[in-house]
Design an enzyme around this catalytic site. Structure first.
Site, short mmCIF file in Angstrom:
data_model
loop_
_atom_site.label_atom_id
_atom_site.label_comp_id
_atom_site.label_asym_id
_atom_site.label_seq_id
_atom_site.Cartn_x
_atom_site.Cartn_y
_atom_site.Cartn_z
N PRO A 134 0.82 -1.21 0.00
CA PRO A 134 0.00 0.00 0.00
C PRO A 134 0.86 1.27 0.00
CG PRO A 134 0.04 -1.01 2.18
CD PRO A 134 0.84 -1.91 1.29
N GLY A 135 0.46 2.21 -0.81
CA GLY A 135 1.14 3.52 -0.82
C GLY A 135 0.14 4.56 -0.35
N ARG A 136 -0.78 4.90 -1.26
CA ARG A 136 -1.78 5.93 -0.99
C ARG A 136 -2.55 5.69 0.30
NH1 ARG A 136 -4.12 8.46 -5.31
NH2 ARG A 136 -3.60 6.66 -6.61
N ARG A 169 -1.85 16.22 -9.39
CA ARG A 169 -2.92 15.23 -9.60
C ARG A 169 -4.19 15.80 -10.25
NH1 ARG A 169 -5.12 12.51 -6.25
NH2 ARG A 169 -5.02 10.51 -7.33
N TYR A 209 -4.85 13.79 -13.53
CA TYR A 209 -5.93 12.78 -13.46
C TYR A 209 -7.30 13.40 -13.25
CZ TYR A 209 -1.81 10.22 -11.60
OH TYR A 209 -0.57 9.70 -11.37
N CYS A 244 1.97 29.17 -14.77
CA CYS A 244 1.50 29.76 -16.02
C CYS A 244 0.89 28.68 -16.91
CB CYS A 244 2.65 30.44 -16.73
SG CYS A 244 3.06 31.96 -15.92
N TYR A 302 1.44 11.10 -3.38
CA TYR A 302 1.70 11.57 -4.74
C TYR A 302 1.54 13.09 -4.89
CZ TYR A 302 1.20 6.56 -5.35
OH TYR A 302 1.33 5.21 -5.21
C1 LIG Z 1 4.01 -1.97 -8.16
C2 LIG Z 1 3.25 -1.04 -7.31
N1 LIG Z 1 3.03 -1.35 -6.02
C3 LIG Z 1 2.36 -0.52 -5.21
C4 LIG Z 1 1.86 0.68 -5.65
C5 LIG Z 1 1.14 1.53 -4.68
O1 LIG Z 1 -0.11 1.83 -5.10
P1 LIG Z 1 -1.11 2.66 -4.16
O2 LIG Z 1 -0.44 3.91 -3.80
O3 LIG Z 1 -2.29 2.86 -5.01
O4 LIG Z 1 -1.38 1.80 -2.98
C6 LIG Z 1 2.04 1.04 -6.99
C7 LIG Z 1 1.46 2.26 -7.54
O5 LIG Z 1 0.37 2.21 -8.10
C8 LIG Z 1 2.77 0.16 -7.84
O6 LIG Z 1 3.00 0.49 -9.11
N1 LIG Z 2 0.65 8.77 -8.99
C1 LIG Z 2 -0.65 8.23 -9.08
C2 LIG Z 2 -0.78 6.79 -8.87
C3 LIG Z 2 0.16 5.93 -9.62
C4 LIG Z 2 0.82 5.05 -8.68
C5 LIG Z 2 2.06 4.41 -9.18
N2 LIG Z 2 1.88 3.12 -9.78
C6 LIG Z 2 -1.65 9.06 -8.29
O1 LIG Z 2 -1.34 10.10 -7.84
O2 LIG Z 2 -2.77 8.71 -8.14
#
Ligand SMILES: Cc1ncc(COP(=O)(O)O)c(C=O)c1O
Ligand SMILES: N[C@@H](CCCC[NH3+])C(=O)O
Length: 439
Positions: free
Chosen positions: A291-293, A330, A334, A361, A390
């Site tokens: 998990p990242g987000r 973002r 997106y 700008c 992000y």
């Molecule tokens: C390989 C991989 N793992 C994990 C993540 C983390 O995703 P998220 O931030 O949506 O949890 C990403 C980004 O989408 C990814 O490309």
């Molecule tokens: N950067 C993107 C998600 C991509 C995650 C990387 N695989 C965001 O802001 O939603």
């Protein structure tokens, strides 16, 4: 207005995060300012881990540091006992500089350079997630030259269309990532990885996309991977020890978003893995997720100062802030939506609808369209919620704007963890052009 984590309205009507008044933060550290609610990050980390612990499932929760990588964040991840996913030499360098335990670092990326692979091998990191045949061969060659057997996962593309924005879909067949599961590439990659002396195939990986609300995509990916695992068991006598199902768990940016609690995604995944293990007579793998987000997204709030205003009669009221697409790309990339409020006047009634413009700008540098706010004056403080993922990590120097500072708040204390850039930082790598003398 929805307040996340420890965010509260204090008796002055100001936004408070981690028991720290955001007006004081803006005065002390300036704006724009990224503010992180440390307690909320810790809480999310524990939510993920607890589900695995309760069900007694061997697991690693690897924070996808692309969402927000700094030395302090890596330290926090270590403090919570998570693993770490890095996706470049820069993220790896950050992790190593923070002193993160190397055995819990996983290295991703669809075009890792020889130098990056060497860096990872020299550091003895936990595993490299191999994305393609070029990398498989290159890594084996480098690994053999170091007389090492590098632990790897293979990134597989399961052919799944998760329901999210097109740019952040990654599991479908027509994707730049991974070995395809359906056209024979994955089988070939497993066979080669098993044959190569420089590689130790720990298991397989897939990541179907980002900001996903439904659990069906994870269930389908698990089923497809297990069907293959069962084939490989019979044909190659190979069973992956590790099944990494990536990240992508969605969060609530606005009231239109309806994610389930993070633990529920994990419960669904564990249930499906157990079901497949029982049905297909394949050994239970360790489950890894990335998990990242969902670990940092709602823990981040960006504070901006309000500046100019433009009235377009009968059409729109623009209000400009002192940041924009350079600290949060973002919305432009997106069409991402955010909620925001005046951090210094949270109890005031909204009495106008405004659109929040960045200072770059670009006409597309609009952070929020049609936001209800109390009539905002120059110097008011705008808090944009849920900017923890992000935002800082995708920030740029466009228009030669300096990147904002980052502050961690926790238990009434604020710690500066990334300094605000200066104009000196902006030009520090510039070299003078030696203008040729005219002949
Ligand atoms: C390989 C991989 N793992 C994990 C993540 C983390 O995703 P998220 O931030 O949506 O949890 C990403 C980004 O989408 C990814 O490309
Ligand atoms: N950067 C993107 C998600 C991509 C995650 C990387 N695989 C965001 O802001 O939603």
């Amino acid at each position: 207005m929805f307040l996340h984590g420890t965010s509260r309205v204090n008796d002055k009507g100001h936004l408070e995060i981690g028991n720290v008044d955001t007006v004081d933060l803006a005065n002390e550290f300036g704006t724009p300012l990224y503010v992180y609610d440390v307690e909320l990050i810790r809480q999310r980390a524990r939510e993920f881990k607890e589900v695995f612990d309760k069900q007694n499932v061997k697991a690693q929760v690897a924070y996808a540091s692309k969402a927000f990588s700094t030395i302090a964040m890596v330290q926090l991840v270590q403090d919570e006992g998570l693993s770490l996913d890095v996706v470049s030499g820069g993220e790896l360098y950050t992790a190593l500089s923070a002193g993160f335990p190397v055995e819990r670092i996983h290295f991703h990326g669809n075009n890792k350079s020889r130098h990056e692979l060497e860096m990872a091998i020299e550091a003895n990191i936990g595993c490299i997630v191999v994305d393609n045949f070029y990398e498989l061969h290159l890594l084996n060659e480098i690994s053999e030259s170091y007389k090492k057997e590098t632990p790897i996962l293979l990134r597989l593309t399961p052919g799944i269309e998760a329901h999210t924005h097109d740019y952040i879909l990654t599991g479908q067949e027509d994707s730049k990532f991974g070995f395809d599961l359906q056209n024979g590439q994955a089988d070939k990659a497993v066979q080669q990885a098993l044959d190569f002396a420089g590689l130790n195939l720990l298991g397989i990986h897939c990541h179907i996309g980002s900001q996903i609300f439904e659990t069906t995509g994870f269930v389908m990916a698990t089923q497809k991977l297990f069907a293959k695992m069962s084939e490989w068991k019979k044909a190659l006598n190979y069973t992956p020890e590790v099944l990494n199902l990536g990240g992508g768990f969605g969060i609530r940016y606005t009231s239109e978003d309806t994610p389930i609690p993070v633990g529920q995604y994990v419960e669904v995944i564990i249930d499906e893995v157990k079901k497949q293990v029982a049905e297909l007579d394949v050994e239970m793998p360790e489950i890894w997720i990335e998990p990242g987000r969902s670990l940092v997204g709602d823990a981040g709030t960006t504070l901006y100062s309000i500046g100019s205003r433009k009235h377009v009669p009968n059409i729109r009221e623009y209000i400009a802030i002192d940041g924009g697409m350079n600290d949060n790309i973002r919305p432009a990339l997106y069409q991402a939506k955010y909620e925001a409020a005046l951090a210094n006047r949270l109890n005031d009634q909204a009495d106008e609808v405004v659109s929040i413009a960045g200072k770059c700008c670009e006409s597309g540098d609009m952070l929020i369209w049609d936001l209800s706010l109390p009539t905002a004056k120059p110097g008011d403080l705008l808090a944009v919620f849920c900017t923890g993922a992000y935002g800082y990590s995708m920030a740029s120097h466009y228009n030669r704007l300096t990147k904002p500072a980052v502050v961690f708040v926790e238990d009434g204390e604020a710690q500066l963890v990334v300094k605000r850039e200066t104009y000196e930082d902006i030009i520090k790598n510039d070299l003078r052009y030696q203008i040729p003398v005219k002949k």
